[in-house]
Design an enzyme around this catalytic site. Structure first.
Site, mmCIF file in Angstrom:
data_model
loop_
_atom_site.group_PDB
_atom_site.id
_atom_site.type_symbol
_atom_site.label_atom_id
_atom_site.label_comp_id
_atom_site.label_asym_id
_atom_site.label_seq_id
_atom_site.Cartn_x
_atom_site.Cartn_y
_atom_site.Cartn_z
ATOM 1 N N ASN A 155 -11.745 0.326 2.809
ATOM 2 C CA ASN A 155 -10.977 0.767 3.968
ATOM 3 C C ASN A 155 -10.823 -0.373 4.965
ATOM 4 O O ASN A 155 -11.671 -1.271 5.052
ATOM 5 C CB ASN A 155 -11.582 2.019 4.622
ATOM 6 C CG ASN A 155 -13.045 1.903 4.995
ATOM 7 O OD1 ASN A 155 -13.793 1.126 4.411
ATOM 8 N ND2 ASN A 155 -13.466 2.681 5.971
ATOM 9 N N GLU B 115 -9.458 -0.775 9.138
ATOM 10 C CA GLU B 115 -9.024 -0.061 10.337
ATOM 11 C C GLU B 115 -8.147 -0.948 11.205
ATOM 12 O O GLU B 115 -7.988 -2.144 10.927
ATOM 13 C CB GLU B 115 -10.276 0.434 11.087
ATOM 14 C CG GLU B 115 -11.086 1.364 10.182
ATOM 15 C CD GLU B 115 -12.359 1.895 10.786
ATOM 16 O OE1 GLU B 115 -12.815 1.376 11.829
ATOM 17 O OE2 GLU B 115 -12.910 2.856 10.205
ATOM 18 N N CYS C 209 -7.405 4.098 3.950
ATOM 19 C CA CYS C 209 -8.633 4.475 3.229
ATOM 20 C C CYS C 209 -8.832 3.582 2.006
ATOM 21 O O CYS C 209 -7.862 3.045 1.438
ATOM 22 C CB CYS C 209 -8.548 5.917 2.747
ATOM 23 S SG CYS C 209 -8.634 7.149 4.048
ATOM 24 N N GLU D 37 -9.575 4.425 -1.011
ATOM 25 C CA GLU D 37 -8.946 4.967 -2.231
ATOM 26 C C GLU D 37 -7.487 4.537 -2.317
ATOM 27 O O GLU D 37 -7.005 4.087 -3.360
ATOM 28 C CB GLU D 37 -9.010 6.500 -2.235
ATOM 29 C CG GLU D 37 -10.406 7.069 -2.275
ATOM 30 C CD GLU D 37 -11.000 7.303 -0.886
ATOM 31 O OE1 GLU D 37 -10.744 6.493 0.038
ATOM 32 O OE2 GLU D 37 -11.741 8.289 -0.743
ATOM 33 N N CYS E 125 -10.780 11.927 1.290
ATOM 34 C CA CYS E 125 -10.158 12.777 2.315
ATOM 35 C C CYS E 125 -8.965 13.517 1.701
ATOM 36 O O CYS E 125 -8.515 13.196 0.597
ATOM 37 C CB CYS E 125 -9.725 11.936 3.515
ATOM 38 S SG CYS E 125 -8.217 10.978 3.239
ATOM 39 N N CYS F 108 -5.966 11.358 0.607
ATOM 40 C CA CYS F 108 -6.211 10.590 -0.624
ATOM 41 C C CYS F 108 -6.238 11.502 -1.849
ATOM 42 O O CYS F 108 -5.796 11.108 -2.931
ATOM 43 C CB CYS F 108 -7.512 9.798 -0.513
ATOM 44 S SG CYS F 108 -7.356 8.413 0.642
#
Ligand code: THU
Length: 127
Positions: free
Chosen positions: A42, A44, A53, A55, A86, A89
């Site tokens: 990930n 940010e 993310c 994934e 999440c 994803c």
């Protein structure tokens, strides 16, 4: 490629996560239909909603390499046992399942847990 190795790669790539805001590193490792491996972490952004993310980062690399189906994806965070994807994803993985589905692998202590994507996202959206 066994699932322990897939998880080792997810653990390794989680160390590269860029997480100054959440301090929640995640690593993901995709095994594609043709037994190729793609990792992602990930990252940010100061505009928080732009976070990517782990994934989807790994899946994007798979797509860029021309692969289209995911046999399995391992997900790891050092901050949480059983770090499942999440909701966003889950839907992204849904579009790239193989005929027999996709295995989603998490870690609980020293044990792996294996879900089918359809357990985590029943009735995912299909266009
Ligand atoms: N995150 C992932 O990378 N994958 C998930 O499935 C859950 C959430 C990231 C996004 C954000 O950088 C941090 O974890 C906390 O939400």
């Amino acid at each position: 490629m066994d699932y322990e190795k897939l998880m080792e790669k997810a653990i390794e790539i989680s160390k590269n996560a860029y997480v100054p805001y959440s301090k929640f590193p995640v690593g993901a490792c995709v095994l594609s239909e043709n037994d190729k491996i793609y990792t992602g972490c990930n990252f940010e952004n100061s505009s928080f909603g732009l976070t990517i993310c782990a994934e989807r980062n790994a899946i994007g690399t798979m797509i860029a390499d021309g692969e289209r189906k995911i046999k399995a994806i391992a997900i790891y965070s050092p901050n949480m046992d059983n770090c499942t994807p999440c909701g966003a994803c889950r839907q992204v993985i849904h579009d790239f399942q193989t005929q027999s589905g996709t295995d989603v692998i998490t870690k609980i202590g020293s044990e792996l847990k294996i879900y089918k994507l359809n357990e985590l996202l029943p009735e995912g959206f299909v266009l």
